[in-house]
Design a protein around this motif. Structure first.
Motif, PDB file in Angstrom:
ATOM      1  N   PRO A   1       6.618 -12.123  -8.401  1.00 49.65           N
ATOM      2  CA  PRO A   1       6.266 -10.697  -8.343  1.00 49.65           C
ATOM      3  C   PRO A   1       5.514 -10.349  -7.059  1.00 49.65           C
ATOM      4  O   PRO A   1       4.482 -10.953  -6.756  1.00 49.65           O
ATOM      5  N   PRO A   2       5.998  -9.396  -6.265  1.00 47.79           N
ATOM      6  CA  PRO A   2       5.282  -8.992  -5.052  1.00 47.79           C
ATOM      7  C   PRO A   2       4.031  -8.205  -5.397  1.00 47.79           C
ATOM      8  O   PRO A   2       3.962  -7.553  -6.442  1.00 47.79           O
ATOM      9  N   SER A   3       3.047  -8.264  -4.526  1.00 42.54           N
ATOM     10  CA  SER A   3       1.807  -7.525  -4.752  1.00 42.54           C
ATOM     11  C   SER A   3       2.036  -6.035  -4.523  1.00 42.54           C
ATOM     12  O   SER A   3       3.014  -5.617  -3.890  1.00 42.54           O
ATOM     13  N   LEU A   4       1.122  -5.229  -5.052  1.00 40.25           N
ATOM     14  CA  LEU A   4       1.201  -3.787  -4.846  1.00 40.25           C
ATOM     15  C   LEU A   4       1.150  -3.453  -3.365  1.00 40.25           C
ATOM     16  O   LEU A   4       1.899  -2.589  -2.883  1.00 40.25           O
ATOM     17  N   ASP A   5       0.296  -4.146  -2.607  1.00 40.76           N
ATOM     18  CA  ASP A   5       0.197  -3.892  -1.166  1.00 40.76           C
ATOM     19  C   ASP A   5       1.523  -4.187  -0.474  1.00 40.76           C
ATOM     20  O   ASP A   5       1.948  -3.437   0.421  1.00 40.76           O
ATOM     21  N   ALA A   6       2.184  -5.278  -0.885  1.00 39.71           N
ATOM     22  CA  ALA A   6       3.465  -5.634  -0.267  1.00 39.71           C
ATOM     23  C   ALA A   6       4.541  -4.609  -0.593  1.00 39.71           C
ATOM     24  O   ALA A   6       5.349  -4.243   0.269  1.00 39.71           O
ATOM     25  N   ILE A   7       4.553  -4.138  -1.829  1.00 40.47           N
ATOM     26  CA  ILE A   7       5.547  -3.136  -2.226  1.00 40.47           C
ATOM     27  C   ILE A   7       5.313  -1.833  -1.466  1.00 40.47           C
ATOM     28  O   ILE A   7       6.247  -1.228  -0.934  1.00 40.47           O
ATOM     29  N   ALA A   8       4.045  -1.399  -1.416  1.00 40.42           N
ATOM     30  CA  ALA A   8       3.723  -0.147  -0.740  1.00 40.42           C
ATOM     31  C   ALA A   8       4.049  -0.224   0.750  1.00 40.42           C
ATOM     32  O   ALA A   8       4.569   0.737   1.332  1.00 40.42           O
ATOM     33  N   ALA A   9       3.773  -1.365   1.375  1.00 40.95           N
ATOM     34  CA  ALA A   9       4.094  -1.532   2.790  1.00 40.95           C
ATOM     35  C   ALA A   9       5.606  -1.479   3.014  1.00 40.95           C
ATOM     36  O   ALA A   9       6.090  -0.929   4.005  1.00 40.95           O
ATOM     37  N   HIS A  10       6.344  -2.051   2.084  1.00 46.61           N
ATOM     38  CA  HIS A  10       7.811  -2.077   2.195  1.00 46.61           C
ATOM     39  C   HIS A  10       8.408  -0.675   2.189  1.00 46.61           C
ATOM     40  O   HIS A  10       9.374  -0.400   2.907  1.00 46.61           O
ATOM     41  N   VAL A  11       7.837   0.228   1.399  1.00 50.58           N
ATOM     42  CA  VAL A  11       8.385   1.587   1.296  1.00 50.58           C
ATOM     43  C   VAL A  11       7.625   2.596   2.137  1.00 50.58           C
ATOM     44  O   VAL A  11       7.999   3.776   2.184  1.00 50.58           O
ATOM     45  N   GLY A  12       6.536   2.173   2.786  1.00 47.14           N
ATOM     46  CA  GLY A  12       5.822   3.055   3.696  1.00 47.14           C
ATOM     47  C   GLY A  12       4.887   4.045   3.054  1.00 47.14           C
ATOM     48  O   GLY A  12       4.687   5.149   3.571  1.00 47.14           O
ATOM     49  N   TYR A  13       4.282   3.679   1.928  1.00 50.89           N
ATOM     50  CA  TYR A  13       3.342   4.548   1.224  1.00 50.89           C
ATOM     51  C   TYR A  13       1.981   3.849   1.114  1.00 50.89           C
ATOM     52  O   TYR A  13       1.901   2.607   1.181  1.00 50.89           O
ATOM     53  N   ALA A  14       0.935   4.634   0.896  1.00 53.19           N
ATOM     54  CA  ALA A  14      -0.374   4.052   0.594  1.00 53.19           C
ATOM     55  C   ALA A  14      -0.318   3.422  -0.797  1.00 53.19           C
ATOM     56  O   ALA A  14       0.290   3.995  -1.713  1.00 53.19           O
ATOM     57  N   PRO A  15      -0.943   2.255  -0.993  1.00 55.87           N
ATOM     58  CA  PRO A  15      -0.820   1.533  -2.275  1.00 55.87           C
ATOM     59  C   PRO A  15      -1.187   2.364  -3.502  1.00 55.87           C
ATOM     60  O   PRO A  15      -0.429   2.403  -4.473  1.00 55.87           O
ATOM     61  N   HIS A  16      -2.352   3.018  -3.494  1.00 54.49           N
ATOM     62  CA  HIS A  16      -2.781   3.733  -4.694  1.00 54.49           C
ATOM     63  C   HIS A  16      -1.889   4.945  -4.978  1.00 54.49           C
ATOM     64  O   HIS A  16      -1.585   5.249  -6.130  1.00 54.49           O
ATOM     65  N   HIS A  17      -1.444   5.617  -3.925  1.00 57.93           N
ATOM     66  CA  HIS A  17      -0.545   6.755  -4.113  1.00 57.93           C
ATOM     67  C   HIS A  17       0.789   6.284  -4.678  1.00 57.93           C
ATOM     68  O   HIS A  17       1.330   6.902  -5.615  1.00 57.93           O
ATOM     69  N   PHE A  18       1.311   5.175  -4.154  1.00 53.04           N
ATOM     70  CA  PHE A  18       2.606   4.703  -4.636  1.00 53.04           C
ATOM     71  C   PHE A  18       2.506   4.158  -6.058  1.00 53.04           C
ATOM     72  O   PHE A  18       3.461   4.262  -6.833  1.00 53.04           O
ATOM     73  N   HIS A  19       1.367   3.585  -6.412  1.00 55.63           N
ATOM     74  CA  HIS A  19       1.166   3.109  -7.786  1.00 55.63           C
ATOM     75  C   HIS A  19       1.336   4.266  -8.765  1.00 55.63           C
ATOM     76  O   HIS A  19       2.034   4.142  -9.787  1.00 55.63           O
ATOM     77  N   ARG A  20       0.731   5.410  -8.477  1.00 51.98           N
ATOM     78  CA  ARG A  20       0.859   6.591  -9.347  1.00 51.98           C
ATOM     79  C   ARG A  20       2.287   7.121  -9.336  1.00 51.98           C
ATOM     80  O   ARG A  20       2.825   7.493 -10.384  1.00 51.98           O
TER      81      ARG A  20
END
Length: 356
Positions: free
Chosen positions: A105-124
């Motif tokens: 499982p990739p980390s939230l930071d890795a996922i957010a970086a992959h799609v170009g969003y801030a981590p907390h914003h992309f989590h929501r």
């Protein structure tokens, strides 16, 4: 930002004008991305959930997307920012592909970086679109892999590592959560699992209620112990004891008051399902009592607008009648559609919710 390729490029057909107006009037967020509303008096176009004051019905025209509205001479609303909807959905699709393709499982930071969003914003954003957090979605993917590996020829230990787990402890925790039993019990076909049951009388007919020691496994009309044994051939099927009878009475009460099911998050549940099925069932439980959704809206709510037929199949696979309210899903034309326990029951359940 990384280049993102949509996993599901086929756009579902645009709803008819009456459906669009109804969604626009209700500010239905689930319909964002399905069409655009262009206001003739202001020259702007909005997404369905736009919080701005609504125009009169005769002053709005609907387009399949923002590009069509711009081609007709309209400009984007600065309040709801409709052009961002497509980008958000594309980012979620890219995140789904990343999670599904990763061995671990990739980390939230890795996922957010992959799609170009801030981590907390992309989590929501991810949770709003799919009903799950990125971490929860990754757990269901690994649990699905574990289930498939356990059904193969490998040993339990081999299956755990083949599914991408680094240690058995995490695999056992996920298996209990998603499979309803330990990997060893699953490999043995449920042998040794105790399921208690009873048939409760209700105003809509006899209701079979069954549960393992972890939670409810079956709620259904017009079934008996024989049907239960057919579903769980290796389990020990026993009659209700005092503790289970108390749980069953709470479940049976939902037939008389189906709207209460949305508030019964305390009822333990022990069901097996793929990550897609679990997402659909979560979306069903999120439908407010007295309201209905179409299969297309359910598919859109879980971030997979092209999977309308699969969403319908997942609704049909629901094993917890009333508690997971698949009776709240209608055809796109507003017709009742099918129901595993008869359309007459579906109609009665909906009437009871609307009356309340």
């Amino acid at each position: 930002m990384n280049q993102m390729t949509p996993l599901r490029p086929n756009r579902p057909p645009m709803p008819d004008d009456d459906v669009c107006w109804d969604a626009f009037s209700r500010r239905d967020r689930r319909m964002d991305g399905q069409f655009i509303g262009a206001v003739l008096t202001t020259g702007i176009y909005c997404k369905p959930s736009c919080p701005a004051r609504h125009p009169k019905r005769e002053n709005i025209h609907f387009y399949p997307d923002a590009a069509a509205a711009r081609a007709a001479g309209f400009r984007a609303c600065l309040r709801c920012r409709p052009d961002e909807v497509g980008r958000d959905r594309l980012a979620v699709e890219a995140a789904l592909a990343l999670i599904e393709g990763a061995e671990a499982p990739p980390s939230l930071d890795a996922i957010a970086a992959h799609v170009g969003y801030a981590p907390h914003h992309f989590h929501r954003l991810f949770k709003r679109e799919t009903g799950l957090t990125p971490a929860a979605y990754a757990r269901t993917i690994r649990a699905d892999r574990l289930k498939q590996a356990l059904e193969g020829e490998s040993s339990v230990t081999e299956a755990i590592y083949d599914a991408g787990y680094n240690a058995p402890s995490r695999a056992y925790a996920d298996a209990v959560r998603h499979l309803g039993m330990t990997p060893s019990a699953w490999k043995a076909g449920g042998r040794g699992v105790v399921i208690r049951h009873m048939i409760a009388p209700t105003s809509l007919g006899p209701l079979l209620i069954a549960a393992s020691d972890r939670g409810l496994v079956r709620i259904s009309f017009d079934e008996d112990e024989g049907d239960l044994r057919g579903r769980f051939p290796h389990a020990d099927i026993l009659p209700a004891d005092a503790a289970f009878a108390a749980l069953a009475r709470q479940v049976a009460a939902l037939v008389e008051h189906p709207a209460d099911g949305n508030q019964r998050g305390d009822l333990p549940v022990d069901v097996q399902g793929t990550s897609f099925q679990q997402a659909v069932w979560d979306a069903l439980r999120a439908i407010p009592p007295g309201e209905t959704r179409s299969y297309k809206q359910i598919a859109t709510a879980i971030g997979k607008p092209g999977a309308v037929r699969a969403a319908g199949t997942a609704c049909g696979d629901n094993v917890l009648a009333v508690l997971v309210p698949c009776h709240r899903v209608l055809r796109s034309d507003g017709g009742l559609g099918g129901y595993a326990y008869g359309v007459a029951r579906k109609k009665r359940l909906l009437e009871r919710e609307r009356d309340r």
